[in-house]
Design a protein around this motif. Structure first.
Motif, PDB file in Angstrom:
ATOM      1  N   ARG A   1       2.010  -7.922  -8.266  1.00 27.31           N
ATOM      2  CA  ARG A   1       1.833  -8.344  -6.874  1.00 27.31           C
ATOM      3  C   ARG A   1       1.547  -7.103  -6.037  1.00 27.31           C
ATOM      4  O   ARG A   1       2.086  -6.023  -6.294  1.00 27.31           O
ATOM      5  CB  ARG A   1       3.086  -9.032  -6.309  1.00 27.31           C
ATOM      6  N   LEU A   2       0.695  -7.240  -5.025  1.00 29.36           N
ATOM      7  CA  LEU A   2       0.491  -6.145  -4.078  1.00 29.36           C
ATOM      8  C   LEU A   2       1.582  -6.209  -3.029  1.00 29.36           C
ATOM      9  O   LEU A   2       1.905  -7.302  -2.526  1.00 29.36           O
ATOM     10  CB  LEU A   2      -0.895  -6.234  -3.428  1.00 29.36           C
ATOM     11  N   SER A   3       2.151  -5.052  -2.722  1.00 28.66           N
ATOM     12  CA  SER A   3       3.291  -5.016  -1.816  1.00 28.66           C
ATOM     13  C   SER A   3       3.011  -4.128  -0.615  1.00 28.66           C
ATOM     14  O   SER A   3       2.050  -3.363  -0.591  1.00 28.66           O
ATOM     15  CB  SER A   3       4.539  -4.513  -2.554  1.00 28.66           C
ATOM     16  N   ASP A   4       3.911  -4.223   0.373  1.00 33.80           N
ATOM     17  CA  ASP A   4       3.759  -3.447   1.602  1.00 33.80           C
ATOM     18  C   ASP A   4       4.161  -1.993   1.434  1.00 33.80           C
ATOM     19  O   ASP A   4       3.768  -1.151   2.237  1.00 33.80           O
ATOM     20  CB  ASP A   4       4.587  -4.075   2.729  1.00 33.80           C
ATOM     21  N   GLY A   5       4.961  -1.668   0.409  1.00 33.61           N
ATOM     22  CA  GLY A   5       5.384  -0.275   0.327  1.00 33.61           C
ATOM     23  C   GLY A   5       6.206   0.080  -0.878  1.00 33.61           C
ATOM     24  O   GLY A   5       6.833   1.148  -0.919  1.00 33.61           O
ATOM     25  N   SER A   6       6.231  -0.768  -1.893  1.00 37.77           N
ATOM     26  CA  SER A   6       6.982  -0.448  -3.101  1.00 37.77           C
ATOM     27  C   SER A   6       6.103  -0.661  -4.318  1.00 37.77           C
ATOM     28  O   SER A   6       5.176  -1.471  -4.308  1.00 37.77           O
ATOM     29  CB  SER A   6       8.233  -1.334  -3.204  1.00 37.77           C
ATOM     30  N   GLY A   7       6.408   0.106  -5.369  1.00 37.12           N
ATOM     31  CA  GLY A   7       5.603   0.026  -6.572  1.00 37.12           C
ATOM     32  C   GLY A   7       4.740   1.267  -6.725  1.00 37.12           C
ATOM     33  O   GLY A   7       5.026   2.327  -6.138  1.00 37.12           O
ATOM     34  N   GLU A   8       3.679   1.161  -7.480  1.00 37.68           N
ATOM     35  CA  GLU A   8       2.779   2.287  -7.739  1.00 37.68           C
ATOM     36  C   GLU A   8       1.560   2.196  -6.839  1.00 37.68           C
ATOM     37  O   GLU A   8       0.932   1.153  -6.719  1.00 37.68           O
ATOM     38  CB  GLU A   8       2.337   2.279  -9.202  1.00 37.68           C
ATOM     39  N   MET A   9       1.229   3.312  -6.177  1.00 34.21           N
ATOM     40  CA  MET A   9       0.053   3.360  -5.307  1.00 34.21           C
ATOM     41  C   MET A   9      -1.186   3.594  -6.164  1.00 34.21           C
ATOM     42  O   MET A   9      -1.290   4.597  -6.875  1.00 34.21           O
ATOM     43  CB  MET A   9       0.207   4.478  -4.283  1.00 34.21           C
TER      44      MET A   9
END
Length: 224
Positions: A147-155
Motif C-alpha cells: 500500500r502507498l502510505s503518507d509517511g511510513s515504509g520504504e521511499m
C-alpha cells in the motif's frame, strides 16, 4: 482494459535530438521507443491503446497509424500544447472509457509483467515503483505492505506505470495539471496500492540514458 501511452512531453533534456523528432520516436535497438511499448502491450493482451501527443505529434500519428501493424487499435488525444500528466490523462478520458485503465510513460523502458497488474475494486490507483535511481535519490512515494502510505515504509521511485480508476479524476477541470497531487490525495484516503519492481527499468530522459538503454538492449540481443 484499455492502455494509454503518455507521449506529449517536449523532451527538453533530449535536445537537440527532439528539435526535429518527438521523443517517443527516438530509435532504440532499431525501432522507435514507443513501438517497444506497443509491442509489449499487444503481447500482454491490450488491444485498445490511446496515445496523447503535443510537440510534433503529427509525426507520431504518421509513423504509428491506427496500430494495424501490431494488431491493436490506436486512438490519439492531440493536445496542441502539453497538458502535463494529469491534464493529459483527463483530456483522454472520453477515449479511455468508464473502466480502470493502464498508463505508461512513453519515455521509460521496463520489463514489468503487464499481465500481472491489478487494481482492487475500492482503489483509485495502483502504482509500480522501482528502487531509487541516481537521478532521483529521494524517491517519490512510500510503500508499506503493498500500500502507498503518507509517511511510513520504504521511499521508492514511481516507474511511470500505473493503473487508474477514472474516479481519480473526479472534480478535475480541463487544462494542464500534474498527476501526483491526485495520487497523494487518494493515498490519504487509503485507496492506492503499489508494488516494487526490481527488474529492468530505465527513465530515458537524457541522451546518456538513451545510449545506456541502447547498449543494454544490444547486450541482450548478443546473449541470445
Amino acid at each position: 482494459m484499455k492502455a494509454m501511452i503518455l507521449a506529449a512531453g517536449r523532451g527538453e533534456r533530449m535536445r537537440p535530438l527532439t528539435d526535429s523528432m518527438p521523443k517517443p520516436l527516438l530509435p532504440v535497438a532499431g525501432k522507435p521507443l514507443i513501438v517497444h511499448h506497443i509491442e509489449r502491450l499487444a503481447k500482454a493482451g491490450y488491444r485498445e491503446i490511446v496515445i496523447n501527443h503535443a510537440h510534433l505529434g503529427e509525426m507520431i500519428e504518421d509513423r504509428l497509424g491506427r496500430g494495424d501493424q501490431w494488431g491493436v487499435a490506436i486512438d490519439y488525444s492531440a493536445e496542441g500544447q502539453a497538458l502535463e500528466t494529469g491534464g493529459g490523462i483527463f483530456k483522454a478520458l472520453p477515449l479511455l472509457g468508464d473502466s480502470p485503465f493502464l498508463v505508461i510513460n512513453g519515455d521509460i523502458w521496463c520489463d514489468v509483467d503487464l499481465t500481472q497488474l491489478n487494481l482492487e475494486p475500492d482503489d483509485l490507483a495502483h502504482l509500480v515503483l522501482v528502487p531509487n535511481p541516481a537521478h532521483n535519490p529521494l524517491g517519490d512515494f512510500y510503500l508499506l505492505d503493498e500500500r502507498l502510505s503518507d509517511g511510513s515504509g520504504e521511499m521508492l521511485t514511481f516507474s511511470g506505470i500505473g493503473l487508474y480508476d477514472p474516479q481519480l479524476f473526479s472534480g478535475c477541470r480541463a487544462g494542464a495539471f500534474p498527476l501526483a497531487p491526485l495520487i497523494r490525495q487518494a493515498i490519504s484516503l487509503g485507496r492506492v496500492s503499489g508494488e516494487l519492481h526490481v527488474g529492468e527499468w530505465i527513465d530515458v530522459g537524457t541522451p546518456q540514458r538513451l545510449e545506456k538503454l541502447e547498449q543494454k538492449l544490444d547486450s541482450f540481443s548478443n546473449s541470445i
